[in-house]
Design a protein around this motif. Structure first.
Motif, short mmCIF file in Angstrom:
data_model
loop_
_atom_site.label_atom_id
_atom_site.label_comp_id
_atom_site.label_asym_id
_atom_site.label_seq_id
_atom_site.Cartn_x
_atom_site.Cartn_y
_atom_site.Cartn_z
N ILE A 14 12.54 -0.45 -9.60
CA ILE A 14 11.89 0.08 -10.80
C ILE A 14 12.88 0.10 -11.97
CG2 ILE A 14 10.80 2.10 -11.84
CD1 ILE A 14 9.63 2.75 -9.09
N ASP A 15 14.09 0.53 -11.71
CA ASP A 15 15.11 0.53 -12.76
C ASP A 15 15.38 -0.89 -13.25
OD1 ASP A 15 15.34 3.25 -12.55
OD2 ASP A 15 17.16 3.21 -11.33
N PHE A 16 15.42 -1.85 -12.34
CA PHE A 16 15.75 -3.23 -12.70
C PHE A 16 14.66 -3.84 -13.58
CE2 PHE A 16 15.53 -7.82 -11.71
CZ PHE A 16 16.80 -8.21 -12.13
N ALA B 71 2.71 4.38 -15.32
CA ALA B 71 3.29 4.95 -16.53
C ALA B 71 4.27 3.98 -17.19
CB ALA B 71 3.99 6.27 -16.21
N GLU B 72 4.95 3.18 -16.37
CA GLU B 72 5.92 2.21 -16.89
C GLU B 72 5.30 0.85 -17.18
OE1 GLU B 72 8.88 2.71 -17.79
OE2 GLU B 72 9.40 4.65 -16.92
N GLY B 73 4.03 0.68 -16.81
CA GLY B 73 3.39 -0.62 -17.03
C GLY B 73 3.89 -1.70 -16.08
N VAL B 74 4.31 -1.30 -14.88
CA VAL B 74 4.84 -2.26 -13.90
C VAL B 74 3.75 -2.64 -12.91
CG1 VAL B 74 6.53 -2.64 -12.08
CG2 VAL B 74 7.17 -1.37 -14.13
N TRP C 208 4.60 5.57 -5.34
CA TRP C 208 5.12 5.29 -6.69
C TRP C 208 4.05 4.82 -7.67
CZ3 TRP C 208 8.04 4.12 -2.31
CH2 TRP C 208 9.31 4.71 -2.25
N GLY C 209 2.79 4.84 -7.27
CA GLY C 209 1.74 4.30 -8.13
C GLY C 209 1.70 4.93 -9.51
N GLU D 51 0.83 -1.20 0.00
CA GLU D 51 0.00 0.00 0.00
C GLU D 51 0.87 1.27 0.00
OE1 GLU D 51 -2.53 -0.44 3.38
OE2 GLU D 51 -3.87 -1.85 2.37
N LEU D 52 1.98 1.21 0.73
CA LEU D 52 2.88 2.36 0.77
C LEU D 52 3.55 2.59 -0.58
CD1 LEU D 52 3.98 4.52 2.68
CD2 LEU D 52 5.84 2.96 3.26
N VAL D 53 3.99 1.52 -1.21
CA VAL D 53 4.60 1.64 -2.55
C VAL D 53 3.59 2.21 -3.54
CG1 VAL D 53 5.51 0.31 -4.49
CG2 VAL D 53 6.34 -0.15 -2.18
#
Length: 279
Positions: A272-274, A134-137, A128-129, A122-124
């Motif tokens: 996220i970068d990975f 936007a990145e499709g993650v 970062w939602g 929930e915090l993430v």
């Protein structure tokens, strides 16, 4: 002839005409107001859902309903939501990134982020939602680090399907570090990145200043961490519902990356970068 007594005082609406009209003031950020009922005084930090959040000079934050019941420079006022303004430049997300232009949502990547613990997830999502969408993650809830190996075996990662994993208490000698080492040495290690923060619970990743406390309490061994924290802070801790309300109180105090400890911020950015390095 002039009527020295004015209009009929018994006519409809006379009370409203005689009532003192309070100034209506927009609750813009950093406006300092006092709560008439209890004397709490603080600067406006945010307005949402009909509530205004105030932060006092020692960093304590509290929520109050907009409307009457506030003082500015000793005068009664009615706080109202600030008028919407056109953005002066590119909007930033809660993580501090520049928001992507409004376009159709990107299809979900095969790569994903696994987060140990519902509160962690929930915090993430809160911070970062926007970036993740936007990145499709996709962020998936991992019920426990003990289940990580089985999860990877069921849906094996690959160069096109990377897994980033966020866990609590990733310190030398911990159970979490042993699991991470085993995965790194195993067949899935090349396409999995496991990171974590050093604390026992994700609650500690929220800065004490954001929550309005001096520091997170030390909880003795043998006492469940969340229960111990609530008791030390004087919050109810009788059952799971009390703990859930405590978490919602903590989560509500998080508005951006500034309310989180750097040890969590860096680790999530790594993941996220990975997972976005390849599709």
């Amino acid at each position: 002839m002039d009527d020295r007594y004015g209009t009929d005082v018994l006519a409809a609406g006379w009370k409203q005409r005689q009532a003192k009209q309070l100034a209506r003031v927009e609750a813009t950020r950093d406006t300092v107001v006092e709560v008439a009922d209890d004397g709490f005084c603080g600067a406006v930090t945010s307005v949402s859902g009909g509530m205004v959040e105030l932060e006092d000079r020692v960093g304590r934050r509290r929520l109050f309903p907009l409307g009457a019941g506030f003082l500015i420079d000793g005068a009664d006022v009615v706080l109202i939501p600030p008028a919407p303004t056109a953005p002066a430049g590119p909007r930033r997300t809660a993580s501090g990134s520049f928001a992507a232009p409004e376009t159709r949502a990107r299809p979900a990547r095969a790569s994903r982020i696994l987060v140990e613990g519902r509160h962690d997830a929930e915090l993430v999502e809160k911070v970062w939602g926007d970036d993740l969408r936007a990145e499709g993650v996709v962020v998936e809830y991992l019920q426990g680090v003990d289940l990580l190996q089985a999860t990877l075996d069921d849906e094996p990662p690959s160069a096109a399907r990377r897994y980033g994993v966020l866990v609590d208490h990733l310190v030398p000698g911990s159970k979490e570090s042993r699991v991470a080492d085993a995965v790194a040495r195993g067949p899935h290690g090349a396409h999995v990145k496991i990171v974590g923060h050093p604390w026992v619970d994700v609650w500690q990743c929220v800065t004490p200043r954001a929550v309005g406390i001096e520091r997170w309490p030390d909880v003795p061994r043998g006492i469940e961490y969340k229960v111990g924290v609530c008791r030390a802070l004087g919050w109810p801790a009788r059952d799971q519902a009390d703990l859930a309300r405590a978490w919602q109180r903590i989560l509500a105090s998080v508005h951006s990356y500034r309310d989180l400890e750097p040890e969590l911020l860096g680790r999530v950015e790594e993941l996220i970068d990975f997972v976005t390095a390849v599709d």
